[in-house]
Design a protein around this motif. Structure first.
Motif, PDB file in Angstrom:
ATOM      1  N   CYS A   1       0.832  -1.207   0.000  1.00  0.00           N
ATOM      2  CA  CYS A   1       0.000   0.000   0.000  1.00  0.00           C
ATOM      3  C   CYS A   1       0.868   1.259   0.000  1.00  0.00           C
ATOM      4  CB  CYS A   1      -0.929   0.001   1.208  1.00  0.00           C
ATOM      5  SG  CYS A   1      -1.888   1.519   1.427  1.00  0.00           S
ATOM      6  N   LEU A   2       1.913   1.268   0.836  1.00  0.00           N
ATOM      7  CA  LEU A   2       2.802   2.434   0.895  1.00  0.00           C
ATOM      8  C   LEU A   2       3.538   2.643  -0.423  1.00  0.00           C
ATOM      9  CD1 LEU A   2       4.330   2.073   4.480  1.00  0.00           C
ATOM     10  CD2 LEU A   2       2.511   3.614   3.715  1.00  0.00           C
ATOM     11  N   VAL A   3       3.924   1.568  -1.076  1.00  0.00           N
ATOM     12  CA  VAL A   3       4.597   1.682  -2.375  1.00  0.00           C
ATOM     13  C   VAL A   3       3.645   2.277  -3.407  1.00  0.00           C
ATOM     14  CG1 VAL A   3       5.621   0.372  -4.266  1.00  0.00           C
ATOM     15  CG2 VAL A   3       6.223  -0.186  -1.910  1.00  0.00           C
ATOM     16  N   SER A   4       2.401   1.846  -3.403  1.00  0.00           N
ATOM     17  CA  SER A   4       1.411   2.384  -4.341  1.00  0.00           C
ATOM     18  C   SER A   4       1.146   3.860  -4.069  1.00  0.00           C
ATOM     19  CB  SER A   4       0.107   1.585  -4.244  1.00  0.00           C
ATOM     20  OG  SER A   4       0.307   0.230  -4.582  1.00  0.00           O
ATOM     21  N   VAL A   5       1.069   4.231  -2.803  1.00  0.00           N
ATOM     22  CA  VAL A   5       0.880   5.634  -2.440  1.00  0.00           C
ATOM     23  C   VAL A   5       2.062   6.473  -2.921  1.00  0.00           C
ATOM     24  CG1 VAL A   5       0.774   7.234  -0.493  1.00  0.00           C
ATOM     25  CG2 VAL A   5      -0.645   5.174  -0.497  1.00  0.00           C
ATOM     26  N   THR A   6       3.254   5.928  -2.756  1.00  0.00           N
ATOM     27  CA  THR A   6       4.452   6.639  -3.208  1.00  0.00           C
ATOM     28  C   THR A   6       4.395   6.909  -4.711  1.00  0.00           C
ATOM     29  OG1 THR A   6       5.795   5.616  -1.484  1.00  0.00           O
ATOM     30  CG2 THR A   6       6.960   6.508  -3.377  1.00  0.00           C
ATOM     31  N   GLN A   7       4.030   5.913  -5.493  1.00  0.00           N
ATOM     32  CA  GLN A   7       3.945   6.083  -6.942  1.00  0.00           C
ATOM     33  C   GLN A   7       2.895   7.125  -7.311  1.00  0.00           C
ATOM     34  OE1 GLN A   7       3.132   2.067  -8.157  1.00  0.00           O
ATOM     35  NE2 GLN A   7       5.266   1.393  -7.897  1.00  0.00           N
ATOM     36  N   ALA A   8       1.784   7.136  -6.598  1.00  0.00           N
ATOM     37  CA  ALA A   8       0.749   8.127  -6.859  1.00  0.00           C
ATOM     38  C   ALA A   8       1.239   9.542  -6.532  1.00  0.00           C
ATOM     39  CB  ALA A   8      -0.507   7.800  -6.049  1.00  0.00           C
ATOM     40  N   LEU A   9       1.954   9.693  -5.434  1.00  0.00           N
ATOM     41  CA  LEU A   9       2.505  10.999  -5.071  1.00  0.00           C
ATOM     42  C   LEU A   9       3.482  11.493  -6.124  1.00  0.00           C
ATOM     43  CD1 LEU A   9       3.165  10.508  -1.235  1.00  0.00           C
ATOM     44  CD2 LEU A   9       1.285  11.756  -2.315  1.00  0.00           C
ATOM     45  N   THR A  10       4.327  10.604  -6.601  1.00  0.00           N
ATOM     46  CA  THR A  10       5.308  10.980  -7.617  1.00  0.00           C
ATOM     47  C   THR A  10       4.612  11.417  -8.905  1.00  0.00           C
ATOM     48  OG1 THR A  10       6.842   9.371  -6.680  1.00  0.00           O
ATOM     49  CG2 THR A  10       7.346  10.196  -8.880  1.00  0.00           C
ATOM     50  N   ARG A  11       3.557  10.723  -9.293  1.00  0.00           N
ATOM     51  CA  ARG A  11       2.817  11.108 -10.503  1.00  0.00           C
ATOM     52  C   ARG A  11       2.139  12.456 -10.312  1.00  0.00           C
ATOM     53  NH1 ARG A  11       1.124   5.640 -10.312  1.00  0.00           N
ATOM     54  NH2 ARG A  11      -0.894   6.317  -9.436  1.00  0.00           N
ATOM     55  N   ALA A  12       1.672  12.723  -9.114  1.00  0.00           N
ATOM     56  CA  ALA A  12       0.934  13.957  -8.871  1.00  0.00           C
ATOM     57  C   ALA A  12       1.839  15.179  -8.888  1.00  0.00           C
ATOM     58  CB  ALA A  12       0.202  13.863  -7.533  1.00  0.00           C
ATOM     59  N   VAL A  13       3.083  15.016  -8.427  1.00  0.00           N
ATOM     60  CA  VAL A  13       3.990  16.169  -8.355  1.00  0.00           C
ATOM     61  C   VAL A  13       4.516  16.534  -9.741  1.00  0.00           C
ATOM     62  CG1 VAL A  13       6.161  16.991  -7.397  1.00  0.00           C
ATOM     63  CG2 VAL A  13       4.577  15.718  -5.966  1.00  0.00           C
ATOM     64  N   ARG A  14       5.206  15.591 -10.386  1.00  0.00           N
ATOM     65  CA  ARG A  14       5.638  15.718 -11.789  1.00  0.00           C
ATOM     66  C   ARG A  14       6.569  16.898 -12.067  1.00  0.00           C
ATOM     67  NH1 ARG A  14       0.147  15.375 -15.187  1.00  0.00           N
ATOM     68  NH2 ARG A  14      -0.350  17.043 -13.719  1.00  0.00           N
ATOM     69  N   ASN A  15       7.195  17.449 -11.093  1.00  0.00           N
ATOM     70  CA  ASN A  15       8.134  18.548 -11.298  1.00  0.00           C
ATOM     71  C   ASN A  15       9.506  18.105 -10.811  1.00  0.00           C
ATOM     72  OD1 ASN A  15       9.598  20.930 -11.401  1.00  0.00           O
ATOM     73  ND2 ASN A  15       7.864  22.197 -10.746  1.00  0.00           N
ATOM     74  N   ALA A  16      10.503  18.215 -11.693  1.00  0.00           N
ATOM     75  CA  ALA A  16      11.842  17.726 -11.347  1.00  0.00           C
ATOM     76  C   ALA A  16      12.449  18.490 -10.179  1.00  0.00           C
ATOM     77  CB  ALA A  16      12.767  17.823 -12.565  1.00  0.00           C
ATOM     78  N   GLY A  17      12.024  19.720  -9.966  1.00  0.00           N
ATOM     79  CA  GLY A  17      12.581  20.510  -8.876  1.00  0.00           C
ATOM     80  C   GLY A  17      11.961  20.228  -7.527  1.00  0.00           C
ATOM     81  N   ASP A  18      10.879  19.443  -7.497  1.00  0.00           N
ATOM     82  CA  ASP A  18      10.204  19.123  -6.246  1.00  0.00           C
ATOM     83  C   ASP A  18      10.688  17.779  -5.711  1.00  0.00           C
ATOM     84  OD1 ASP A  18       8.783  21.470  -6.589  1.00  0.00           O
ATOM     85  OD2 ASP A  18       7.150  20.468  -7.664  1.00  0.00           O
ATOM     86  N   LEU A  19      10.343  17.502  -4.476  1.00  0.00           N
ATOM     87  CA  LEU A  19      10.833  16.286  -3.826  1.00  0.00           C
ATOM     88  C   LEU A  19       9.709  15.600  -3.071  1.00  0.00           C
ATOM     89  CD1 LEU A  19      13.390  14.570  -2.987  1.00  0.00           C
ATOM     90  CD2 LEU A  19      13.414  15.954  -0.902  1.00  0.00           C
TER      91      LEU A  19
END
Length: 401
Positions: free
Chosen positions: A294-312
């Motif tokens: 579940c945490l891995v899936s949440v992580t992937q969703a967060l990464t897709r939502a941000v989508r900016n190389a300058g963000d973390l």
């Protein structure tokens, strides 16, 4: 056939008995080739400076020995050939010194960056010059000095240009063959000893080049391996082992850096503190293995939502995550929070133990840095906003006061 046997013997002596000791199972990558090219260019730049010093030294040697011989009466009349060598050497020495004084050796770096065929052409021209100098000296009955000069040039070029066989032999071949060809034309026949000496010199140059080249490549491979290990250790130290995103250490470093640079930025950094709703109940209901997935899936969703190389996107601890946004307005940060919520809900991960929905949801707290505010204060405000989201029913975000 004879040359084939000599080549086989050469390979056996150098490759199989000496170089085999340094060979390791190594996988070449584009990054390794890029490092090899950079190292070769750097070595050629250093080689050019070294050959400059050799040129100055040899030119000074030629001019000095001519004057000493004249003073000792051993060369009362050098003749026109000696005068040609003297003038050409003096001109070449002045040219080398002028280059050094005007550019302070910056030219060596630019020349070393040229393509190999252009460098080879330059070294071939230089080799022709020294080959003619050696011929004129030998024709003027200065055999000892000409042979000394020849071996100095040959082995100096080997020490400098072994990283590039093309550049090395572009210099060595004219220096070696031009005196023999000129002597054959003007003073035939050529002594067999001279021809044999040429083969011996070229044999030594080739064996030395192969050994030095293999050692050079082995050193580059070791450097690349060290860099790879260092990068891997750095990734381990700054990434979360489960989700493979940034860990708390990397998050702290990034946020501190952004706050330091905030006075120079148009907008201050913003953090979004995220917590998976009722994650303890999720673990109790589905088990820790499903909790990790579940945490891995949440992580992937967060990464897709941000989508900016300058963000973390980083794992803050347990089921908590944090997003660091650089150079965005507070309104834009809220839009990203909406997108994060949408991405998480779209996962539709079943969560029967949740009091909010039948799937996994998250709560968020948003805080934007204020001038003079510490990292601890910023995170405390984001945590307060997150707590407010939970109090208001979860599956939502709140903005810090």
């Amino acid at each position: 056939m004879v040359f084939g046997k000599i080549r086989t013997l050469l390979k056996a002596v150098i490759d199989d008995y000496i170089l085999q000791l340094a060979r390791v199972n190594f996988r070449e990558t584009p990054e390794y080739h890029a490092l090899l090219v950079r190292s070769t260019r750097s070595a050629l730049s250093s080689a050019i400076r070294w050959l400059w010093l050799v040129g100055v030294t040899c030119s000074s040697f030629i001019l000095t020995q001519r004057e000493i011989l004249s003073l000792e009466g051993m060369q009362s009349n050098g003749g026109p050939l000696s005068e040609y060598v003297h003038r050409a050497t003096l001109f070449f020495l002045v040219l080398l010194l002028v280059f050094a004084l005007l550019s302070r050796f910056h030219w060596a770096k630019h020349i070393g960056a040229l393509k190999n065929n252009m460098l080879a052409a330059g070294f071939a021209f230089l080799g022709c010059y020294w080959g003619l100098v050696i011929f004129f000296m030998s024709a003027n009955q200065q055999i000892i000095f000409s042979m000394s000069l020849y071996f100095i040039l040959i082995f100096s070029s080997l020490a400098a240009l072994y990283v590039s066989a093309l550049c090395l032999y572009s210099f060595v071949v004219p220096v070696t063959l031009l005196p023999l060809i000129a002597k054959l034309i003007y003073f035939p026949p050529v002594n067999v000893i001279n021809v044999l000496g040429v083969f011996v010199a070229l044999f030594l140059v080739e064996t030395g080049r192969r050994m030095l080249s293999h050692w050079f490549i082995q050193a580059i491979r070791q450097e690349y391996t060290n860099q790879t290990y260092a990068a891997a250790l750095d990734e381990i130290a700054h990434s979360d082992p489960l989700t493979r995103i940034a860990n708390r250490r990397q998050f702290d470093g990034r946020l501190n850096k952004l706050i330091t640079l905030a006075p120079l930025s148009n907008t201050p950094p913003t953090v979004i503190l995220i917590d998976v709703d009722y994650f303890k109940k999720y673990n109790d209901r589905y088990g820790h293995l499903m909790g990790d997935e579940c945490l891995v899936s949440v992580t992937q969703a967060l990464t897709r939502a941000v989508r900016n190389a300058g963000d973390l996107v980083a794992r803050y601890g347990g089921e908590e995550f944090v997003v660091v946004l650089s150079d965005v307005t507070l309104e834009r940060a809220q839009d990203i929070a909406v997108r994060i919520k949408t991405e998480i809900n779209s996962l539709a991960i079943p969560h029967a133990a949740s009091d909010v929905a039948d799937h996994v949801t998250i709560s968020q707290g948003i805080a934007q840095w204020r001038p003079g505010e510490s990292v601890e204060k910023l995170l405390s405000r984001a945590d307060s906003a997150l707590y407010r989201s939970k109090e208001q029913g979860r599956n939502r975000f709140s903005v810090a006061d």
